[in-house]
Scaffold this motif. Structure first.
Motif, short mmCIF file in Angstrom:
data_model
loop_
_atom_site.label_atom_id
_atom_site.label_comp_id
_atom_site.label_asym_id
_atom_site.label_seq_id
_atom_site.Cartn_x
_atom_site.Cartn_y
_atom_site.Cartn_z
N GLN A 1 -9.13 8.77 5.60
CA GLN A 1 -10.25 8.55 4.67
C GLN A 1 -11.10 7.36 5.09
OE1 GLN A 1 -8.44 8.12 0.80
NE2 GLN A 1 -8.09 10.31 0.58
N ASP A 2 -10.47 6.36 5.72
CA ASP A 2 -11.18 5.17 6.17
C ASP A 2 -11.81 5.34 7.55
OD1 ASP A 2 -10.51 3.90 3.80
OD2 ASP A 2 -8.85 2.77 4.68
N THR B 1 -11.77 -4.65 3.26
CA THR B 1 -11.05 -3.54 3.88
C THR B 1 -11.87 -2.78 4.90
OG1 THR B 1 -11.67 -2.12 2.05
CG2 THR B 1 -9.53 -3.22 1.91
N THR C 1 -1.44 1.72 -7.14
CA THR C 1 -2.66 2.17 -7.80
C THR C 1 -2.35 2.80 -9.15
OG1 THR C 1 -3.73 2.52 -5.66
CG2 THR C 1 -4.72 3.63 -7.55
N GLN D 1 -3.01 9.41 5.52
CA GLN D 1 -4.11 10.03 4.77
C GLN D 1 -5.17 8.97 4.43
OE1 GLN D 1 -2.90 11.83 1.10
NE2 GLN D 1 -4.88 12.77 0.76
N GLN D 2 -4.73 7.79 4.03
CA GLN D 2 -5.67 6.71 3.71
C GLN D 2 -6.44 6.28 4.96
OE1 GLN D 2 -6.18 5.56 0.48
NE2 GLN D 2 -7.98 4.75 1.50
N TYR D 3 -5.73 6.18 6.09
CA TYR D 3 -6.41 5.82 7.34
C TYR D 3 -7.48 6.85 7.70
CZ TYR D 3 -2.83 2.27 8.56
OH TYR D 3 -2.01 1.18 8.61
N HIS E 1 0.83 -1.20 0.00
CA HIS E 1 0.00 0.00 0.00
C HIS E 1 0.87 1.26 0.00
CE1 HIS E 1 -3.77 -2.14 0.76
NE2 HIS E 1 -2.97 -2.99 1.37
N GLU E 2 0.43 2.24 -0.75
CA GLU E 2 1.07 3.55 -0.83
C GLU E 2 2.47 3.48 -1.46
OE1 GLU E 2 -1.17 5.75 -0.32
OE2 GLU E 2 -2.48 4.34 0.65
N SER F 1 1.37 9.14 3.56
CA SER F 1 0.39 8.70 2.58
C SER F 1 -0.56 7.68 3.20
CB SER F 1 1.13 8.09 1.38
OG SER F 1 0.23 7.73 0.38
N GLN F 2 -0.02 6.75 3.98
CA GLN F 2 -0.86 5.76 4.65
C GLN F 2 -1.75 6.43 5.68
OE1 GLN F 2 -0.78 1.96 4.24
NE2 GLN F 2 -2.75 2.77 4.81
N GLU G 1 -2.26 -4.78 -4.09
CA GLU G 1 -1.61 -4.34 -2.87
C GLU G 1 -1.71 -5.40 -1.78
OE1 GLU G 1 -3.95 -2.46 -4.41
OE2 GLU G 1 -3.41 -0.35 -4.34
#
Length: 184
Positions: free
Chosen positions: A139-140, A63, A23, A135-137, A18-19, A132-133, A94
């Motif tokens: 968003q989740d 996820t 993607t 930011q994803q967390y 991931h990250e 980056s991770q 990923e």
């Protein structure tokens, strides 16, 4: 030494944690799937990222806490790869990086065809992955501050399974064993 072209019929599992730009690779492959066909490459997945298949082979739930993907998701992708015959087929995910053990890593490579496999791994420095991770967390749904998250991360040595993020960064994760890339 510059590597030459891949042999016809190559199975190209792409394992990008991931990250790590995965993607972008997936998007490029999916966008170019028609153009790649003229070069002997067939994109076997029905979407740019066969997340259900990758989660199923690794025995992971969805996820967002969804039910574990069924074995049929994995089987559909493996069958699609085999149907490509002598065409090269890239498979990107990923979640392959979350393979829990060497047996799962072997399955990721063996089922599409180990004798024709060339594994592609994309990596990124941890200092770039962490924000980056984070930011994803967020968003989740994570509501913990960045400094608090850093304070709560396990410190080396990280016990296996104690924290998925640090486990991905360990460098000696079993997913890299197939490529011979072992960290200190």
């Amino acid at each position: 030494m510059t590597p030459g072209p891949l042999p016809a019929g190559t199975r190209l599992p792409h394992i990008g944690p991931h990250e790590a730009g995965t993607t972008s690779v997936q998007g490029a492959l999916f966008a170019a799937k028609d153009a790649m066909a003229a070069h002997g490459v067939r994109f076997p997945a029905h979407s740019r990222h066969p997340v259900e298949a990758a989660l199923a082979v690794c025995g992971r739930p969805g996820t967002t806490g969804d039910a574990r993907p069924a074995e049929r998701h994995r089987r559909r992708l493996v069958d699609a790869v085999h149907a490509t015959g002598d065409r090269t087929s890239p498979i990107s995910g990923e979640f392959f990086a979350d393979a829990p053990d060497d047996a799962t890593v072997a399955r990721i490579v063996d089922e599409p065809g180990r004798d024709r496999a060339h594994v592609l791994v994309t990596l990124r420095p941890p200092a770039k992955i962490m924000p980056s991770q984070r930011q994803q967390y967020v968003q989740d749904g994570l509501r913990m501050g960045y400094e608090d998250r850093l304070d709560r991360m396990p410190r080396p040595p990280v016990p296996p399974g104690s924290d998925r993020f640090t486990g991905r960064l360990r460098g000696n994760s079993c997913v890299y064993s197939v490529t011979g890339c072992r960290g200190a």
